[in-house]
Enzyme design. Structure first.
Site, short mmCIF file in Angstrom:
data_model
loop_
_atom_site.label_atom_id
_atom_site.label_comp_id
_atom_site.label_asym_id
_atom_site.label_seq_id
_atom_site.Cartn_x
_atom_site.Cartn_y
_atom_site.Cartn_z
N GLU A 177 3.93 24.55 31.33
CA GLU A 177 2.93 24.22 32.46
C GLU A 177 2.41 22.83 32.63
O GLU A 177 2.18 22.36 33.79
CB GLU A 177 1.83 25.54 32.51
CG GLU A 177 2.46 26.84 32.42
CD GLU A 177 1.37 27.81 31.96
OE1 GLU A 177 1.41 28.90 32.61
OE2 GLU A 177 0.51 27.50 31.25
N GLY A 199 1.31 36.23 36.42
CA GLY A 199 1.95 37.73 36.88
C GLY A 199 1.24 38.04 38.04
O GLY A 199 0.16 37.79 38.60
N MET A 206 -4.55 34.36 32.12
CA MET A 206 -5.17 34.39 30.79
C MET A 206 -6.37 33.19 30.83
O MET A 206 -6.86 32.92 29.54
CB MET A 206 -4.58 34.45 29.70
CG MET A 206 -3.56 35.72 29.58
SD MET A 206 -2.28 35.49 28.24
CE MET A 206 -3.52 35.99 26.86
N GLU A 207 -6.39 32.36 31.89
CA GLU A 207 -7.32 31.22 31.61
C GLU A 207 -8.25 30.95 32.93
O GLU A 207 -9.38 30.16 32.76
CB GLU A 207 -6.50 30.12 31.41
CG GLU A 207 -5.82 29.77 30.30
CD GLU A 207 -4.37 30.54 30.15
OE1 GLU A 207 -3.76 30.85 29.39
OE2 GLU A 207 -3.94 30.46 31.34
N ASP A 247 6.55 36.63 37.10
CA ASP A 247 7.05 38.01 37.07
C ASP A 247 5.87 38.78 37.63
O ASP A 247 4.82 38.35 38.31
CB ASP A 247 6.80 38.52 35.58
CG ASP A 247 5.42 38.29 34.94
OD1 ASP A 247 4.67 39.28 34.99
OD2 ASP A 247 5.02 37.18 34.34
#
Length: 297
Positions: A81, A153, A242-243, A266
């Protein structure tokens, strides 16, 4: 990161950063390449710029022009990323490593920025963002914006794989202090949610392939029954990762605007992990392009 713990951690040479890197103490240089000194980190007469005192600024270096020289701190969790940002920019100084986070001065879209590779998860993201902001503050500088970038996601019907989801607001979907009078997703003492910077949202309005909507974060891979729980608890959420909310919380605490730009890798289904692995490079590149648009606005 968007979705899946990456098995590799760069402890040596990293993509796009010349020179041999090594892990050292907070604020020390980790690249031996003879890159020009970045004005963001230049501190003539001070032998160790990494240990400047954030609470003691030099009036000679704290002018309005200086404090607006850094356009943004841009935080990505994983190398996949982080690399698209380096590929689209110009390295302007040595990278440093602080607490496992890599801080890289660069120029993107004709703007001075500090690129940060944080590592995966809420704590790593918060630590890295704080380290970056304190380092700039110690130099009498502050960014106009904090950006979370990478993959995420998405939820079917709200976004499609390959689109870029820009967060309108951000919540911790595993935070639960309801017993003490807080709303679900709210960290005690913090707002119910963290809104995106209005000017950043205006910059992406109407862009093809960009979906603006609520994001939610936690140290958990969203799949299976958890999909229904997140959507039931936070209707309208378009992306999970997640961040971003941790980074948003740090930006809020520093009084700096925030935006999250995430390529959808996804759709949180049974094949989410495999889909993420197959698409993360492509969607992270798409997210990087949207960040350039924001920086240019």
């Amino acid at each position: 990161m968007g979705r899946l713990a990456h098995p590799r951690r760069c402890t040596g040479r990293c993509a796009g950063i010349p020179g041999q890197a090594r892990r050292v103490g907070p604020g020390h240089r980790v690249s031996s390449s003879p890159l020009p000194e970045n004005p963001v980190h230049s501190n003539p007469g001070h032998s160790n710029p990494g240990h400047s005192n954030p609470g003691h600024s030099n009036p000679a270096r704290s002018t309005t022009a200086d404090r607006t020289r850094v356009r943004a701190v841009i935080v990505a969790a994983m190398e996949s990323e982080f690399a698209p940002l380096l590929a689209r920019g110009e390295v302007t100084g040595d990278a440093v490593e602080v607490g496992g986070a890599r801080l890289q001065p660069a120029r993107l879209a004709e703007s001075e920025v500090l690129l940060v590779r944080s590592g995966i998860g809420l704590v790593n993201a918060a630590l890295a963002t704080t380290a970056a902001l304190l380092r700039l503050s110690g130099e009498g500088l502050e960014p106009g914006l904090v950006v979370s970038v990478g993959s995420a996601g998405g939820f079917a019907g709200a976004v499609s794989v390959g689109q870029v989801a820009v967060g309108s607001e951000h919540r911790h979907h595993q935070a639960d202090a309801v017993a003490f009078g807080y709303v679900l997703g709210q960290v005690p003492g913090m707002p119910e949610h963290f809104p995106a910077d209005p000017s950043a949202l205006a910059a992406v309005a109407g862009l093809d392939g960009v979906v603006v909507g609520p994001h939610a974060s936690a140290d958990v891979f969203v799949a299976g029954p958890l999909i229904e729980k997140v959507l039931a608890d936070f209707p309208g959420t378009v992306a999970v990762e997640m961040e971003a909310t941790a980074i948003a919380q740090v930006a809020h605490s520093f009084g700096i605007g925030f935006v999250s730009v995430r390529g959808i890798s996804d759709l949180c289904g049974v094949d989410a992990a495999a889909d993420h692995a197959a698409t993360v490079d492509r969607v992270s590149a798409a997210a990087a392009e949207v960040v350039l648009r924001i920086l240019s606005s």
